[in-house]
Scaffold this motif. Structure first.
Motif, PDB file in Angstrom:
ATOM      1  N   ARG A  21      14.477   4.484  23.623  1.00  0.00           N
ATOM      2  CA  ARG A  21      14.741   3.722  22.405  1.00  0.00           C
ATOM      3  C   ARG A  21      16.190   3.929  21.971  1.00  0.00           C
ATOM      4  N   ALA A  22      16.836   2.842  21.613  1.00  0.00           N
ATOM      5  CA  ALA A  22      18.226   2.944  21.163  1.00  0.00           C
ATOM      6  C   ALA A  22      18.279   3.812  19.907  1.00  0.00           C
ATOM      7  N   HIS A  23      19.288   4.666  19.832  1.00  0.00           N
ATOM      8  CA  HIS A  23      19.379   5.541  18.672  1.00  0.00           C
ATOM      9  C   HIS A  23      19.764   4.737  17.433  1.00  0.00           C
ATOM     10  N   LEU A  24      19.613   5.382  16.295  1.00  0.00           N
ATOM     11  CA  LEU A  24      19.734   4.674  15.017  1.00  0.00           C
ATOM     12  C   LEU A  24      21.118   4.059  14.834  1.00  0.00           C
ATOM     13  N   GLY A  25      22.153   4.801  15.219  1.00  0.00           N
ATOM     14  CA  GLY A  25      23.510   4.289  15.042  1.00  0.00           C
ATOM     15  C   GLY A  25      23.751   3.010  15.828  1.00  0.00           C
ATOM     16  N   MET A  26      23.288   2.973  17.076  1.00  0.00           N
ATOM     17  CA  MET A  26      23.455   1.767  17.893  1.00  0.00           C
ATOM     18  C   MET A  26      22.663   0.603  17.320  1.00  0.00           C
ATOM     19  N   THR A  27      21.461   0.887  16.789  1.00  0.00           N
ATOM     20  CA  THR A  27      20.661  -0.181  16.190  1.00  0.00           C
ATOM     21  C   THR A  27      21.364  -0.786  14.983  1.00  0.00           C
ATOM     22  N   VAL A  28      21.868   0.088  14.103  1.00  0.00           N
ATOM     23  CA  VAL A  28      22.574  -0.398  12.914  1.00  0.00           C
ATOM     24  C   VAL A  28      23.816  -1.181  13.308  1.00  0.00           C
ATOM     25  N   TRP A  29      24.562  -0.673  14.283  1.00  0.00           N
ATOM     26  CA  TRP A  29      25.785  -1.352  14.707  1.00  0.00           C
ATOM     27  C   TRP A  29      25.474  -2.732  15.291  1.00  0.00           C
ATOM     28  N   THR A  30      24.410  -2.846  16.055  1.00  0.00           N
ATOM     29  CA  THR A  30      24.022  -4.143  16.625  1.00  0.00           C
ATOM     30  C   THR A  30      23.626  -5.123  15.524  1.00  0.00           C
ATOM     31  N   LEU A  31      22.856  -4.649  14.550  1.00  0.00           N
ATOM     32  CA  LEU A  31      22.468  -5.519  13.441  1.00  0.00           C
ATOM     33  C   LEU A  31      23.682  -5.933  12.611  1.00  0.00           C
ATOM     34  N   ALA A  98      18.141 -17.621   1.994  1.00  0.00           N
ATOM     35  CA  ALA A  98      17.316 -18.829   2.012  1.00  0.00           C
ATOM     36  C   ALA A  98      17.550 -19.629   3.289  1.00  0.00           C
ATOM     37  N   GLY A  99      18.804 -19.720   3.714  1.00  0.00           N
ATOM     38  CA  GLY A  99      19.095 -20.409   4.968  1.00  0.00           C
ATOM     39  C   GLY A  99      18.463 -19.716   6.163  1.00  0.00           C
ATOM     40  N   ALA A 100      18.488 -18.355   6.166  1.00  0.00           N
ATOM     41  CA  ALA A 100      17.877 -17.615   7.266  1.00  0.00           C
ATOM     42  C   ALA A 100      16.366 -17.789   7.275  1.00  0.00           C
ATOM     43  N   ARG A 101      15.756 -17.865   6.105  1.00  0.00           N
ATOM     44  CA  ARG A 101      14.311 -18.092   6.044  1.00  0.00           C
ATOM     45  C   ARG A 101      13.956 -19.492   6.518  1.00  0.00           C
ATOM     46  N   THR A 102      14.747 -20.482   6.111  1.00  0.00           N
ATOM     47  CA  THR A 102      14.447 -21.869   6.481  1.00  0.00           C
ATOM     48  C   THR A 102      14.613 -22.104   7.979  1.00  0.00           C
ATOM     49  N   SER A 103      15.652 -21.511   8.564  1.00  0.00           N
ATOM     50  CA  SER A 103      15.922 -21.719   9.995  1.00  0.00           C
ATOM     51  C   SER A 103      15.040 -20.868  10.897  1.00  0.00           C
ATOM     52  N   GLY A 104      14.343 -19.887  10.333  1.00  0.00           N
ATOM     53  CA  GLY A 104      13.510 -19.009  11.145  1.00  0.00           C
ATOM     54  C   GLY A 104      14.224 -17.775  11.641  1.00  0.00           C
ATOM     55  N   THR A 105      15.507 -17.626  11.308  1.00  0.00           N
ATOM     56  CA  THR A 105      16.270 -16.463  11.766  1.00  0.00           C
ATOM     57  C   THR A 105      15.706 -15.174  11.195  1.00  0.00           C
ATOM     58  N   LEU A 106      15.357 -15.186   9.918  1.00  0.00           N
ATOM     59  CA  LEU A 106      14.831 -13.982   9.292  1.00  0.00           C
ATOM     60  C   LEU A 106      13.482 -13.595   9.896  1.00  0.00           C
ATOM     61  N   THR A 107      12.649 -14.577  10.188  1.00  0.00           N
ATOM     62  CA  THR A 107      11.363 -14.285  10.819  1.00  0.00           C
ATOM     63  C   THR A 107      11.562 -13.634  12.175  1.00  0.00           C
ATOM     64  N   TYR A 108      12.529 -14.127  12.947  1.00  0.00           N
ATOM     65  CA  TYR A 108      12.822 -13.541  14.255  1.00  0.00           C
ATOM     66  C   TYR A 108      13.344 -12.114  14.106  1.00  0.00           C
ATOM     67  N   GLN A 109      14.225 -11.886  13.127  1.00  0.00           N
ATOM     68  CA  GLN A 109      14.767 -10.548  12.923  1.00  0.00           C
ATOM     69  C   GLN A 109      13.665  -9.566  12.524  1.00  0.00           C
ATOM     70  N   ARG A 110      12.741 -10.011  11.678  1.00  0.00           N
ATOM     71  CA  ARG A 110      11.662  -9.118  11.243  1.00  0.00           C
ATOM     72  C   ARG A 110      10.695  -8.804  12.374  1.00  0.00           C
ATOM     73  N   ALA A 111      10.696  -9.635  13.418  1.00  0.00           N
ATOM     74  CA  ALA A 111       9.832  -9.389  14.568  1.00  0.00           C
ATOM     75  C   ALA A 111      10.474  -8.451  15.589  1.00  0.00           C
ATOM     76  N   LEU A 112      11.745  -8.125  15.405  1.00  0.00           N
ATOM     77  CA  LEU A 112      12.425  -7.228  16.345  1.00  0.00           C
ATOM     78  C   LEU A 112      11.872  -5.813  16.218  1.00  0.00           C
ATOM     79  N   PRO A 113      11.921  -5.043  17.305  1.00  0.00           N
ATOM     80  CA  PRO A 113      11.399  -3.659  17.267  1.00  0.00           C
ATOM     81  C   PRO A 113      12.395  -2.693  16.625  1.00  0.00           C
ATOM     82  N   VAL A 114      12.768  -2.978  15.395  1.00  0.00           N
ATOM     83  CA  VAL A 114      13.673  -2.109  14.650  1.00  0.00           C
ATOM     84  C   VAL A 114      13.083  -1.907  13.256  1.00  0.00           C
ATOM     85  N   PRO A 115      13.387  -0.793  12.609  1.00  0.00           N
ATOM     86  CA  PRO A 115      12.905  -0.608  11.235  1.00  0.00           C
ATOM     87  C   PRO A 115      13.405  -1.728  10.329  1.00  0.00           C
ATOM     88  N   ARG A 116      12.501  -2.359   9.621  1.00  0.00           N
ATOM     89  CA  ARG A 116      12.877  -3.522   8.806  1.00  0.00           C
ATOM     90  C   ARG A 116      13.884  -3.202   7.701  1.00  0.00           C
TER      91      ARG A 116
END
Length: 266
Positions: A21-31, A98-116
């Motif tokens: 699993r990618a460590h926390l720092g790499m996860t935050v940096w990617t996000l 609101a734009g991220a919710r409408t386009s589905g981007t936020l839904t995709y991000q919440r489905a990623l295997p990272v702490p929300r």
């Protein structure tokens, strides 16, 4: 017999290694990179918007006051950064969510295997970066218009800026997550209208009725303006302990509601 042999062969086969699993720092940096690529691309436009709002507050509001004096000019000039920060947090942030919710981007991000909650952390950092030009832009406009000499208390100014921005962004983020996209944008517009016209940010609180002053004593807008003003003009204004407590409480409240909205299912 054949089944026993097959079972032994399967048990003897080596399982594929589990990826680390990618460590926390790499996860935050990617996000952070992802969020900056989405929102940070609008940085030049955001700076133009901030400059326009700074001109409207510092210069435009000044035109409404005939023979503007030095204290009034100082209130306008030191209240403008607060208005810019609130516009960014209460309008631009909900617009982006609101734009991220409408386009589905936020839904995709919440489905990623990272702490929300890290999704919120990445947004907070990006919006802090976007809000950074608000203070130098307003200082420059005020110097050109009124020739104000600032006496900056850097630790107080930086702390007030971070607290005010986190408060505004977390409240705006929570609004955008809890309400529908259209409703959240409407509510954010009403809040900014209330801040610009009915909050003692660019004018003394004594001009409001006593009951309205009491309301603003527990709202974060006046508290943010007073702390930023004390950081910009430290020789003429003093920070308020009550304002600091109010701002911290609203920061915590906004963060708690935002985190709960991010991690909830559905």
């Amino acid at each position: 017999m054949s089944e026993a042999i097959t079972r032994e062969r399967r048990e003897g086969q080596a399982l594929p290694p589990i990826p680390e699993r990618a460590h926390l720092g790499m996860t935050v940096w990617t996000l952070l990179r992802w969020t900056m690529a989405q929102t940070g691309a609008m940085m030049p436009l955001f700076i133009v918007v901030q400059a326009a709002i700074a001109g409207a507050v510092v210069v435009g509001f000044g035109l409404l006051v005939p023979d503007i004096d030095a204290p009034t000019a100082e209130l306008l000039s030191t209240g403008a950064p607060t208005i810019l920060i609130l516009v960014i947090g209460l309008v631009l942030c909900p617009w982006g969510v609101a734009g991220a919710r409408t386009s589905g981007t936020l839904t995709y991000q919440r489905a990623l295997p990272v702490p929300r909650p890290l999704l919120l952390v990445a947004d907070l950092v990006v919006w802090l970066v976007i809000a950074l030009p608000s203070i130098p832009v307003t200082v420059l406009v005020a110097r050109l218009r009124y020739g104000i000499e600032y006496s900056i208390d850097w630790p107080l100014l930086v702390g007030a800026f971070v607290l005010a921005t986190i408060m505004a962004v977390s409240v705006g983020y929570a609004t955008a997550m809890l309400l529908s996209p259209m409703m959240s944008q409407l509510v954010s517009q009403v809040m900014v209208f209330f801040v610009m016209l009915f909050s003692p940010v660019t004018f003394p609180k004594e001009q409001l009725p006593e009951w309205f002053q009491a309301v603003h004593s527990v709202l974060p807008f006046q508290a943010a303006a007073d702390l930023l003003r004390a950081g910009l003009l430290s020789d003429r204004f003093e920070p308020s302990g009550q304002g600091l407590v109010v701002l911290i409480v609203w920061c915590l409240l906004g963060l708690i509601i935002s985190v709960r909205a991010v991690i909830r299912r559905g």
